[in-house]
Structures are given as C-alpha cells and as structure tokens.
Design a protein around this motif. Structure first.
Motif, PDB file in Angstrom:
ATOM      1  N   THR A 124       0.839  -1.202   0.000  1.00 57.00           N
ATOM      2  CA  THR A 124       0.000   0.000   0.000  1.00 57.00           C
ATOM      3  C   THR A 124       0.869   1.244   0.000  1.00 57.00           C
ATOM      4  N   ILE A 125       1.925   1.244   0.802  1.00 56.50           N
ATOM      5  CA  ILE A 125       2.837   2.390   0.837  1.00 56.50           C
ATOM      6  C   ILE A 125       3.551   2.547  -0.503  1.00 56.50           C
ATOM      7  N   VAL A 126       3.974   1.426  -1.102  1.00 58.12           N
ATOM      8  CA  VAL A 126       4.642   1.483  -2.409  1.00 58.12           C
ATOM      9  C   VAL A 126       3.699   2.082  -3.457  1.00 58.12           C
ATOM     10  N   ILE A 127       2.448   1.664  -3.445  1.00 64.83           N
ATOM     11  CA  ILE A 127       1.471   2.195  -4.404  1.00 64.83           C
ATOM     12  C   ILE A 127       1.239   3.674  -4.163  1.00 64.83           C
ATOM     13  N   ALA A 128       1.092   4.074  -2.900  1.00 62.85           N
ATOM     14  CA  ALA A 128       0.835   5.485  -2.590  1.00 62.85           C
ATOM     15  C   ALA A 128       2.029   6.365  -2.954  1.00 62.85           C
ATOM     16  N   VAL A 129       3.237   5.921  -2.629  1.00 58.13           N
ATOM     17  CA  VAL A 129       4.435   6.711  -2.952  1.00 58.13           C
ATOM     18  C   VAL A 129       4.609   6.820  -4.468  1.00 58.13           C
ATOM     19  N   GLY A 130       4.407   5.718  -5.175  1.00 57.62           N
ATOM     20  CA  GLY A 130       4.514   5.764  -6.636  1.00 57.62           C
ATOM     21  C   GLY A 130       3.457   6.658  -7.257  1.00 57.62           C
ATOM     22  N   GLY A 131       2.240   6.589  -6.742  1.00 56.02           N
ATOM     23  CA  GLY A 131       1.175   7.448  -7.261  1.00 56.02           C
ATOM     24  C   GLY A 131       1.448   8.917  -7.015  1.00 56.02           C
ATOM     25  N   LEU A 132       1.935   9.233  -5.808  1.00 55.57           N
ATOM     26  CA  LEU A 132       2.288  10.626  -5.514  1.00 55.57           C
ATOM     27  C   LEU A 132       3.445  11.095  -6.380  1.00 55.57           C
ATOM     28  N   ALA A 133       4.430  10.237  -6.575  1.00 55.15           N
ATOM     29  CA  ALA A 133       5.560  10.603  -7.433  1.00 55.15           C
ATOM     30  C   ALA A 133       5.090  10.852  -8.862  1.00 55.15           C
ATOM     31  N   ALA A 134       4.173  10.033  -9.335  1.00 50.35           N
ATOM     32  CA  ALA A 134       3.661  10.215 -10.696  1.00 50.35           C
ATOM     33  C   ALA A 134       2.824  11.480 -10.811  1.00 50.35           C
ATOM     34  N   ALA A 135       2.061  11.791  -9.790  1.00 53.04           N
ATOM     35  CA  ALA A 135       1.157  12.937  -9.867  1.00 53.04           C
ATOM     36  C   ALA A 135       1.861  14.263  -9.614  1.00 53.04           C
ATOM     37  N   LEU A 136       2.854  14.282  -8.753  1.00 50.22           N
ATOM     38  CA  LEU A 136       3.462  15.545  -8.345  1.00 50.22           C
ATOM     39  C   LEU A 136       4.752  15.881  -9.086  1.00 50.22           C
ATOM     40  N   SER A 137       5.269  14.980  -9.896  1.00 51.74           N
ATOM     41  CA  SER A 137       6.524  15.234 -10.586  1.00 51.74           C
ATOM     42  C   SER A 137       6.322  16.188 -11.758  1.00 51.74           C
TER      43      SER A 137
END
Length: 169
Positions: A13-26
């Motif tokens: 869940t943390i991996v998915i959330a961190v990856g999603g945030l990285a994709a959205a905020l980059s």
C-alpha cells in the motif's frame, strides 16, 4: 503468517501510494513514469497477496513491460520538455482540491466497506491459469481486441502530432 501478510499489505500500500504521488506531483514526465512503474509493481505485489500469481505476472509483463515502454517511447518521440521549464507557482488551493478529490472517494468506499462488509472466506478459491484465460478471453475477446486497437491509434496519433509539431517549428 498472518503478521507477514498484514505487513506486506501495508508495504505494498505504501509502495502504491508513494509511486502514485511521485507520478502525480513530478514536473518531469520521465520521473512521473518512474512513479507509475513503482505503482504498478505495488499492484503486482497486491495480486500476489491475493494468491493470484498469474495475474501478478501478467501485470508485470503487460503493464510494466509493454504499456510503460509504449508511454516512454511516446514521451521520447514527442520530445516533451524534460521538466522544470514549465513549472509555475502552484497555489495551495490546487493541492487542497486534489486532496479533497482523493479523500472523498476513499471515505465513501471506506464507509461502504465498514457498514456493508461482505463475508469472506479464510482462503480464496484457487483458479488455474487455463480457467482464468478462458474466463477472460471467451466472453471478453472483443473488448481485448478493441483495447489493443485503441492503444495502436493513440500511439500513432502521438507520432503524427509530434511530426506535425516538428514541421511547424
């Protein structure tokens, strides 16, 4: 064993959330793509927790191995800015709206799950790869073919737009 499953669930869940945030905020498209890859790896891990190794492998092969490479080539062909040049001041209001847009569905789904939770079995039913393939391909073969055509058209359109933009510059 139950502790390990809960730990892996939280980890993925943390991996998915961190990856999603990285994709959205980059601000860089390539970094956003790396965030997408991280998210897709986390989803593959979740499939492993659901005792679906075939679906997890297909997640890696199809999405990480094919779709992400297709997106990467589209980014490289269109020669989009590498990032940072188009970055402007982002007011806090946009972040608040994004947070509300993420929290509202999560709250609604959480409320539905907590109030109307279905009964679950201790162990999920095991489905062989043959049964899964027949279940997906027999009734949904047209949908799979249409998705592949849509991906081909999208990639072709990206290449055509890139070439038209290059000629006009």
């Amino acid at each position: 064993m139950e502790f390990a499953a809960k730990f892996l669930f939280v980890f993925y869940t943390i991996v998915i959330a961190v990856g999603g945030l990285a994709a959205a905020l980059s601000s860089s498209l390539v970094r956003a793509l790396v965030g997408l890859i991280l998210t897709l790896f986390g989803v593959s891990g979740m499939y492993l927790l659901l005792n679906a190794p075939f679906v997890a492998l297909m997640q890696l092969l199809i999405y990480v191995g094919a779709v992400v490479i297709l997106i990467f080539f589209a980014i490289m062909l269109t020669r989009a800015p590498a990032g940072g040049e188009e970055r402007k001041d982002r007011p806090i209001r946009k972040y608040l709206f994004a947070l509300m847009g993420a929290v509202a569905p999560a709250f609604a789904f959480g409320w539905v799950i907590m109030t109307m939770a279905p009964t679950s079995s201790d162990k999920p039913d095991s489905v062989s790869a043959i049964q899964l393939g027949q279940g997906l391909m027999e009734p949904y073969i047209l949908a799979f073919e249409l998705i592949s055509v849509v991906l081909l058209v999208a990639m072709s359109a990206a290449v055509l737009l890139a070439f038209k933009r290059r000629k006009s510059e």
